[in-house]
Design a protein around this motif. Structure first.
Motif, PDB file in Angstrom:
ATOM      1  N   ASN A 144      18.472 -21.638  -5.634  1.00 51.63           N
ATOM      2  CA  ASN A 144      16.937 -21.790  -6.018  1.00 51.63           C
ATOM      3  C   ASN A 144      16.527 -20.927  -7.121  1.00 51.63           C
ATOM      4  N   LYS A 145      16.660 -19.677  -7.117  1.00 56.68           N
ATOM      5  CA  LYS A 145      16.374 -18.912  -8.034  1.00 56.68           C
ATOM      6  C   LYS A 145      16.947 -19.256  -9.518  1.00 56.68           C
ATOM      7  N   ASN A 146      17.882 -19.949  -9.734  1.00 57.46           N
ATOM      8  CA  ASN A 146      18.333 -20.379 -10.956  1.00 57.46           C
ATOM      9  C   ASN A 146      17.882 -21.736 -11.264  1.00 57.46           C
ATOM     10  N   GLY A 147      16.895 -22.485 -10.716  1.00 57.30           N
ATOM     11  CA  GLY A 147      16.348 -23.766 -10.949  1.00 57.30           C
ATOM     12  C   GLY A 147      16.805 -24.933 -10.154  1.00 57.30           C
ATOM     13  N   TYR A 148      17.360 -24.739  -9.190  1.00 54.84           N
ATOM     14  CA  TYR A 148      18.012 -26.011  -8.518  1.00 54.84           C
ATOM     15  C   TYR A 148      17.396 -26.017  -7.098  1.00 54.84           C
ATOM     16  N   ASN A 149      17.373 -27.545  -6.702  1.00 56.84           N
ATOM     17  CA  ASN A 149      16.865 -27.574  -5.253  1.00 56.84           C
ATOM     18  C   ASN A 149      18.289 -27.354  -4.596  1.00 56.84           C
ATOM     19  N   ALA A 150      18.051 -26.742  -3.422  1.00 55.89           N
ATOM     20  CA  ALA A 150      19.365 -26.317  -2.483  1.00 55.89           C
ATOM     21  C   ALA A 150      19.030 -26.898  -1.110  1.00 55.89           C
ATOM     22  N   PHE A 151      20.288 -27.252  -0.544  1.00 57.75           N
ATOM     23  CA  PHE A 151      20.126 -27.905   0.702  1.00 57.75           C
ATOM     24  C   PHE A 151      21.545 -27.380   1.658  1.00 57.75           C
ATOM     25  N   VAL A 152      21.214 -26.864   2.721  1.00 58.86           N
ATOM     26  CA  VAL A 152      22.385 -26.125   3.698  1.00 58.86           C
ATOM     27  C   VAL A 152      22.631 -27.258   4.444  1.00 58.86           C
ATOM     28  N   LEU A 153      23.814 -27.786   4.388  1.00 58.35           N
ATOM     29  CA  LEU A 153      24.126 -28.820   5.197  1.00 58.35           C
ATOM     30  C   LEU A 153      24.880 -28.272   6.593  1.00 58.35           C
ATOM     31  N   GLN A 154      24.026 -28.725   7.695  1.00 53.92           N
ATOM     32  CA  GLN A 154      24.683 -28.304   9.185  1.00 53.92           C
ATOM     33  C   GLN A 154      25.492 -29.382   9.631  1.00 53.92           C
ATOM     34  N   ARG A 155      26.892 -29.517   9.120  1.00 57.68           N
ATOM     35  CA  ARG A 155      27.701 -30.415   9.554  1.00 57.68           C
ATOM     36  C   ARG A 155      28.328 -30.264  10.882  1.00 57.68           C
ATOM     37  N   ARG A 156      28.910 -31.476  11.200  1.00 55.63           N
ATOM     38  CA  ARG A 156      29.529 -31.432  12.704  1.00 55.63           C
ATOM     39  C   ARG A 156      30.625 -30.607  12.656  1.00 55.63           C
ATOM     40  N   VAL A 157      30.889 -29.873  13.825  1.00 58.00           N
ATOM     41  CA  VAL A 157      32.410 -29.151  14.012  1.00 58.00           C
ATOM     42  C   VAL A 157      32.814 -29.713  15.438  1.00 58.00           C
ATOM     43  N   ASN A 158      33.881 -29.130  15.912  1.00 58.06           N
ATOM     44  CA  ASN A 158      34.445 -29.262  17.172  1.00 58.06           C
ATOM     45  C   ASN A 158      33.205 -29.322  18.208  1.00 58.06           C
ATOM     46  N   PRO A 159      33.335 -30.297  19.235  1.00 55.76           N
ATOM     47  CA  PRO A 159      34.379 -31.441  19.302  1.00 55.76           C
ATOM     48  C   PRO A 159      34.444 -32.733  18.513  1.00 55.76           C
ATOM     49  N   TYR A 160      33.630 -32.687  17.609  1.00 52.62           N
ATOM     50  CA  TYR A 160      33.474 -33.823  16.995  1.00 52.62           C
ATOM     51  C   TYR A 160      34.944 -34.188  16.057  1.00 52.62           C
ATOM     52  N   ALA A 161      35.263 -35.331  15.623  1.00 51.94           N
ATOM     53  CA  ALA A 161      36.326 -35.593  14.949  1.00 51.94           C
ATOM     54  C   ALA A 161      36.499 -34.714  13.346  1.00 51.94           C
ATOM     55  N   ALA A 162      37.402 -34.440  12.874  1.00 55.47           N
ATOM     56  CA  ALA A 162      37.568 -33.761  11.623  1.00 55.47           C
ATOM     57  C   ALA A 162      36.966 -34.710  10.711  1.00 55.47           C
ATOM     58  N   VAL A 163      37.069 -35.981  10.517  1.00 60.57           N
ATOM     59  CA  VAL A 163      36.690 -36.793   9.629  1.00 60.57           C
ATOM     60  C   VAL A 163      35.213 -36.919   9.551  1.00 60.57           C
ATOM     61  N   ASP A 164      34.446 -36.531  10.799  1.00 60.00           N
ATOM     62  CA  ASP A 164      32.963 -36.457  10.678  1.00 60.00           C
ATOM     63  C   ASP A 164      32.488 -35.776   9.801  1.00 60.00           C
ATOM     64  N   GLN A 165      33.309 -34.477   9.372  1.00 61.74           N
ATOM     65  CA  GLN A 165      32.659 -33.297   8.626  1.00 61.74           C
ATOM     66  C   GLN A 165      32.405 -33.987   7.007  1.00 61.74           C
ATOM     67  N   GLN A 166      33.414 -34.957   6.766  1.00 64.14           N
ATOM     68  CA  GLN A 166      33.357 -35.518   5.302  1.00 64.14           C
ATOM     69  C   GLN A 166      32.211 -36.720   5.336  1.00 64.14           C
ATOM     70  N   LEU A 167      32.291 -37.332   6.493  1.00 65.24           N
ATOM     71  CA  LEU A 167      31.240 -38.231   6.652  1.00 65.24           C
ATOM     72  C   LEU A 167      29.644 -37.627   6.357  1.00 65.24           C
ATOM     73  N   ASP A 168      29.427 -36.416   6.968  1.00 63.95           N
ATOM     74  CA  ASP A 168      28.439 -35.711   7.010  1.00 63.95           C
ATOM     75  C   ASP A 168      27.950 -35.361   5.523  1.00 63.95           C
ATOM     76  N   LEU A 169      28.830 -34.732   4.799  1.00 63.95           N
ATOM     77  CA  LEU A 169      28.652 -34.490   3.311  1.00 63.95           C
ATOM     78  C   LEU A 169      28.191 -35.695   2.555  1.00 63.95           C
ATOM     79  N   ALA A 170      29.024 -36.924   2.661  1.00 64.49           N
ATOM     80  CA  ALA A 170      28.624 -38.181   2.044  1.00 64.49           C
ATOM     81  C   ALA A 170      27.363 -38.700   2.103  1.00 64.49           C
ATOM     82  N   ARG A 171      26.898 -38.461   3.377  1.00 62.58           N
ATOM     83  CA  ARG A 171      25.706 -39.024   4.236  1.00 62.58           C
ATOM     84  C   ARG A 171      24.632 -38.278   3.542  1.00 62.58           C
TER      85      ARG A 171
END
Length: 275
Positions: free
Chosen positions: A71-98
């Motif tokens: 933010n201080k360097n001029g960018y919008n920033a977003f902290v992604l609260q991704r899924r973790v266990n017990p969700y499937a590992a692939v869900d973490q990838q899908l969350d970032l892409a989404r």
């Protein structure tokens, strides 16, 4: 901001083993936005994915302070609260892409500038997620229904999940990933500490990374252990963090030189190899 609509790409039946996990049952991934006041001056958008394996999210060290830095360097920033266990590992990838697609799709409604510039900074498992998305979830055609056929795509899913820059921090892993299908591989800047236990696994793959990515840089920070975040240090670890504390400014330099935002001030003649 919840990133999924009425439906979420997830395995069926839903996981039920919530007794000893980080989140409450029914957790839905979301973004914590850090938006600049003047969107006309935004340089780009940075999604930050804290580490924590597949069990938790280390936001206090690797999430919120990192968002404030960008933010201080001029960018919008977003902290992604991704899924973790017990969700499937692939869900973490899908969350970032989404998340990438969600920001692009909602640019007008939420007044988000420069959504043509999307950058991902991931720590440890979050960095692995970044590399997985670059390999498997890029573009507009790798939609979630390719993973979960029962999922019905919405308009968000048809946005591009391409990244302009990928920055895996002690999370640069490429083994088992196929990057040949992505025609728009982003520049990659990897970082790991010399005393990080994962460095022994990453360093042998550097020649492979240099072959995969036409624009690849890497910083091995002397003495730094795992889980340092910005590297500014905490009690008992300050000495170890002093070298790796350079990575955030190095990352900004890397990003802005690739985006054409940094003026080249010194033009030195190249020096040939001396044998």
């Amino acid at each position: 901001w919840e990133i999924w609509g009425d439906q979420m790409a997830v395995e069926s039946p839903l996981p039920t083993n919530w007794e000893n996990c980080y989140d409450n049952e029914g957790f839905r991934p979301f973004l914590n936005p850090y938006l600049l006041r003047d969107q006309g001056k935004v340089k780009g958008n940075v999604i930050i994915i804290a580490g924590g394996g597949s069990t938790h999210r280390n936001n206090v060290v690797e999430g919120y302070p990192v968002a404030e830095f960008f933010n201080k360097n001029g960018y919008n920033a977003f902290v992604l609260q991704r899924r973790v266990n017990p969700y499937a590992a692939v869900d973490q990838q899908l969350d970032l892409a989404r998340a990438i697609r969600y920001i692009r799709h909602n640019a007008s409604e939420k007044d988000i500038g420069k959504t043509d510039i999307m950058i991902a900074v991931g720590f440890s498992a979050g960095g692995m997620n970044v590399m997985q998305v670059v390999a498997d979830q890029f573009g507009t055609t790798n939609t979630p229904d390719k993973v979960y056929p029962s999922y019905v795509c919405d308009a968000v899913d048809h946005e591009s999940a391409d990244l302009n820059v990928a920055i895996p921090i002690y999370g640069l892993f490429v083994t088992g990933l196929n990057f040949t299908k992505n025609p728009n591989l982003p520049p990659v800047f990897g970082v790991v500490g010399q005393k990080d236990g994962l460095s022994a696994m990453m360093l042998p793959s550097l020649p492979e990374c240099a072959n995969i990515f036409t624009d690849f840089s890497f910083y091995l920070a002397p003495d730094a252990p795992h889980g340092v975040g910005l590297g500014t240090g905490t009690k008992g670890y300050v000495d170890y963090y002093t070298q790796i504390a350079q990575w955030p400014d190095m990352a900004v330099n890397f990003i802005e030189s690739r985006l054409g935002l940094m003026e080249k001030k010194i033009d030195m003649d190249s020096v040939g190899f001396a044998w």
